[in-house]
Design a protein around this motif. Structure first.
Motif, PDB file in Angstrom:
ATOM      1  N   GLU A  38       0.838  -1.204   0.000  1.00 19.41           N
ATOM      2  CA  GLU A  38       0.000   0.000   0.000  1.00 19.41           C
ATOM      3  C   GLU A  38       0.874   1.256   0.000  1.00 19.41           C
ATOM      4  O   GLU A  38       0.599   2.229  -0.704  1.00 19.41           O
ATOM      5  N   ARG A  39       1.943   1.219   0.774  1.00 19.18           N
ATOM      6  CA  ARG A  39       2.896   2.345   0.815  1.00 19.18           C
ATOM      7  C   ARG A  39       3.517   2.570  -0.561  1.00 19.18           C
ATOM      8  O   ARG A  39       3.611   3.709  -1.031  1.00 19.18           O
ATOM      9  N   LEU A  40       3.935   1.487  -1.221  1.00 17.08           N
ATOM     10  CA  LEU A  40       4.519   1.603  -2.561  1.00 17.08           C
ATOM     11  C   LEU A  40       3.508   2.175  -3.540  1.00 17.08           C
ATOM     12  O   LEU A  40       3.836   3.031  -4.363  1.00 17.08           O
ATOM     13  N   ALA A  41       2.274   1.706  -3.452  1.00 12.41           N
ATOM     14  CA  ALA A  41       1.218   2.207  -4.342  1.00 12.41           C
ATOM     15  C   ALA A  41       1.005   3.699  -4.118  1.00 12.41           C
ATOM     16  O   ALA A  41       0.738   4.453  -5.064  1.00 12.41           O
ATOM     17  N   GLY A  42       1.139   4.134  -2.879  1.00 13.35           N
ATOM     18  CA  GLY A  42       0.984   5.549  -2.559  1.00 13.35           C
ATOM     19  C   GLY A  42       2.012   6.444  -3.233  1.00 13.35           C
ATOM     20  O   GLY A  42       1.768   7.633  -3.443  1.00 13.35           O
ATOM     21  N   TYR A  43       3.158   5.885  -3.580  1.00 11.04           N
ATOM     22  CA  TYR A  43       4.183   6.643  -4.299  1.00 11.04           C
ATOM     23  C   TYR A  43       3.896   6.686  -5.802  1.00 11.04           C
ATOM     24  O   TYR A  43       4.608   7.330  -6.559  1.00 11.04           O
ATOM     25  N   GLY A  44       2.873   5.960  -6.233  1.00 13.15           N
ATOM     26  CA  GLY A  44       2.576   5.902  -7.656  1.00 13.15           C
ATOM     27  C   GLY A  44       3.524   4.991  -8.410  1.00 13.15           C
ATOM     28  O   GLY A  44       3.719   5.131  -9.611  1.00 13.15           O
ATOM     29  N   LEU A  45       4.108   4.041  -7.700  1.00 13.00           N
ATOM     30  CA  LEU A  45       5.082   3.128  -8.290  1.00 13.00           C
ATOM     31  C   LEU A  45       4.456   2.381  -9.467  1.00 13.00           C
ATOM     32  O   LEU A  45       3.386   1.801  -9.345  1.00 13.00           O
ATOM     33  N   ARG A  46       5.113   2.417 -10.624  1.00 13.98           N
ATOM     34  CA  ARG A  46       4.609   1.748 -11.822  1.00 13.98           C
ATOM     35  C   ARG A  46       5.469   0.582 -12.276  1.00 13.98           C
ATOM     36  O   ARG A  46       4.975  -0.347 -12.891  1.00 13.98           O
ATOM     37  N   THR A  47       6.771   0.650 -12.007  1.00 17.93           N
ATOM     38  CA  THR A  47       7.681  -0.389 -12.477  1.00 17.93           C
ATOM     39  C   THR A  47       8.654  -0.757 -11.371  1.00 17.93           C
ATOM     40  O   THR A  47       9.222   0.113 -10.728  1.00 17.93           O
ATOM     41  N   ILE A  48       8.840  -2.064 -11.183  1.00 19.65           N
ATOM     42  CA  ILE A  48       9.850  -2.592 -10.269  1.00 19.65           C
ATOM     43  C   ILE A  48      10.846  -3.347 -11.128  1.00 19.65           C
ATOM     44  O   ILE A  48      10.460  -4.214 -11.916  1.00 19.65           O
ATOM     45  N   ILE A  49      12.110  -3.018 -11.022  1.00 21.17           N
ATOM     46  CA  ILE A  49      13.148  -3.705 -11.783  1.00 21.17           C
ATOM     47  C   ILE A  49      13.885  -4.624 -10.821  1.00 21.17           C
ATOM     48  O   ILE A  49      14.537  -4.176  -9.890  1.00 21.17           O
ATOM     49  N   ASP A  50      13.735  -5.920 -11.052  1.00 18.20           N
ATOM     50  CA  ASP A  50      14.344  -6.949 -10.213  1.00 18.20           C
ATOM     51  C   ASP A  50      15.691  -7.314 -10.825  1.00 18.20           C
ATOM     52  O   ASP A  50      15.754  -7.886 -11.913  1.00 18.20           O
ATOM     53  N   LEU A  51      16.772  -6.977 -10.130  1.00 11.89           N
ATOM     54  CA  LEU A  51      18.125  -7.181 -10.652  1.00 11.89           C
ATOM     55  C   LEU A  51      18.724  -8.527 -10.265  1.00 11.89           C
ATOM     56  O   LEU A  51      19.872  -8.806 -10.611  1.00 11.89           O
ATOM     57  N   ARG A  52      17.950  -9.369  -9.571  1.00 11.90           N
ATOM     58  CA  ARG A  52      18.485 -10.657  -9.121  1.00 11.90           C
ATOM     59  C   ARG A  52      18.637 -11.641 -10.275  1.00 11.90           C
ATOM     60  O   ARG A  52      17.955 -11.550 -11.288  1.00 11.90           O
ATOM     61  N   THR A  53      19.534 -12.601 -10.083  1.00 10.52           N
ATOM     62  CA  THR A  53      19.711 -13.655 -11.089  1.00 10.52           C
ATOM     63  C   THR A  53      18.515 -14.598 -11.053  1.00 10.52           C
ATOM     64  O   THR A  53      17.739 -14.612 -10.092  1.00 10.52           O
ATOM     65  N   ASP A  54      18.382 -15.416 -12.087  1.00  9.52           N
ATOM     66  CA  ASP A  54      17.315 -16.424 -12.114  1.00  9.52           C
ATOM     67  C   ASP A  54      17.438 -17.365 -10.914  1.00  9.52           C
ATOM     68  O   ASP A  54      16.438 -17.759 -10.322  1.00  9.52           O
ATOM     69  N   ALA A  55      18.671 -17.710 -10.551  1.00 10.52           N
ATOM     70  CA  ALA A  55      18.896 -18.597  -9.410  1.00 10.52           C
ATOM     71  C   ALA A  55      18.417 -17.942  -8.109  1.00 10.52           C
ATOM     72  O   ALA A  55      17.818 -18.598  -7.257  1.00 10.52           O
ATOM     73  N   ASP A  56      18.671 -16.635  -7.957  1.00 11.79           N
ATOM     74  CA  ASP A  56      18.198 -15.924  -6.772  1.00 11.79           C
ATOM     75  C   ASP A  56      16.674 -15.907  -6.712  1.00 11.79           C
ATOM     76  O   ASP A  56      16.083 -16.119  -5.652  1.00 11.79           O
ATOM     77  N   VAL A  57      16.037 -15.655  -7.841  1.00  9.10           N
ATOM     78  CA  VAL A  57      14.572 -15.634  -7.879  1.00  9.10           C
ATOM     79  C   VAL A  57      14.018 -17.007  -7.520  1.00  9.10           C
ATOM     80  O   VAL A  57      13.070 -17.120  -6.740  1.00  9.10           O
ATOM     81  N   ALA A  58      14.638 -18.067  -8.050  1.00  5.06           N
ATOM     82  CA  ALA A  58      14.186 -19.424  -7.741  1.00  5.06           C
ATOM     83  C   ALA A  58      14.330 -19.724  -6.252  1.00  5.06           C
ATOM     84  O   ALA A  58      13.463 -20.353  -5.646  1.00  5.06           O
ATOM     85  N   ALA A  59      15.418 -19.268  -5.653  1.00  3.72           N
ATOM     86  CA  ALA A  59      15.669 -19.548  -4.233  1.00  3.72           C
ATOM     87  C   ALA A  59      14.837 -18.676  -3.299  1.00  3.72           C
ATOM     88  O   ALA A  59      14.392 -19.132  -2.248  1.00  3.72           O
ATOM     89  N   GLU A  60      14.627 -17.407  -3.681  1.00  3.46           N
ATOM     90  CA  GLU A  60      13.989 -16.434  -2.785  1.00  3.46           C
ATOM     91  C   GLU A  60      12.532 -16.145  -3.120  1.00  3.46           C
ATOM     92  O   GLU A  60      11.824 -15.553  -2.317  1.00  3.46           O
ATOM     93  N   GLY A  61      12.104 -16.513  -4.310  1.00  2.00           N
ATOM     94  CA  GLY A  61      10.732 -16.246  -4.726  1.00  2.00           C
ATOM     95  C   GLY A  61      10.607 -14.967  -5.526  1.00  2.00           C
ATOM     96  O   GLY A  61      11.511 -14.141  -5.574  1.00  2.00           O
ATOM     97  N   GLU A  62       9.456 -14.846  -6.159  1.00  2.00           N
ATOM     98  CA  GLU A  62       9.171 -13.668  -6.983  1.00  2.00           C
ATOM     99  C   GLU A  62       8.983 -12.436  -6.109  1.00  2.00           C
ATOM    100  O   GLU A  62       8.626 -12.538  -4.938  1.00  2.00           O
ATOM    101  N   GLU A  63       9.193 -11.276  -6.706  1.00  2.00           N
ATOM    102  CA  GLU A  63       8.942 -10.017  -6.021  1.00  2.00           C
ATOM    103  C   GLU A  63       7.436  -9.831  -5.852  1.00  2.00           C
ATOM    104  O   GLU A  63       6.647 -10.274  -6.686  1.00  2.00           O
ATOM    105  N   ARG A  64       7.042  -9.160  -4.784  1.00  2.00           N
ATOM    106  CA  ARG A  64       5.656  -8.737  -4.612  1.00  2.00           C
ATOM    107  C   ARG A  64       5.578  -7.294  -5.086  1.00  2.00           C
ATOM    108  O   ARG A  64       6.516  -6.536  -4.930  1.00  2.00           O
TER     109      ARG A  64
END
Length: 95
Positions: A38-64
């Motif tokens: 909700e806080r992020l939405a309040g900033y009008g956030l439109r794009t999140i750029i996830d700089l993690r590797t595919d292996a990091d995403v697999a281990a840690e999960g997708e971004e919310r």
């Protein structure tokens, strides 16, 4: 959210100042709570750029992300450990 902060006010290499409430940085957002989103939405956030590797995403999960934002996965380094992938994107002008 860990390490979430605004980058507004910083001065770039070209001497121009980053506008307030336009650019933010954060650690991984997979653990973001509903209140965080909700806080992020309040900033009008439109794009999140996830700089993690595919292996990091697999281990840690997708971004919310808030419903207003899309998540772009652009690894900072390729799976070999090289920073070539982000550099190639930056050189192409697609970033």
């Amino acid at each position: 959210m860990k390490t979430f902060r605004q980058l507004g006010g910083l001065i770039g290499a070209d001497g121009r100042r980053v506008k307030a409430d336009v650019l933010f940085r954060s650690g991984q957002l997979g653990g973001a709570t509903a209140a965080d989103l909700e806080r992020l939405a309040g900033y009008g956030l439109r794009t999140i750029i996830d700089l993690r590797t595919d292996a990091d995403v697999a281990a840690e999960g997708e971004e919310r992300a808030p419903a207003s934002a899309t998540v772009e996965h652009v690894p900072m380094v390729d799976e070999s450990g090289s920073a070539n992938s982000i550099r190639a994107i930056m050189r192409s002008g697609d970033a």
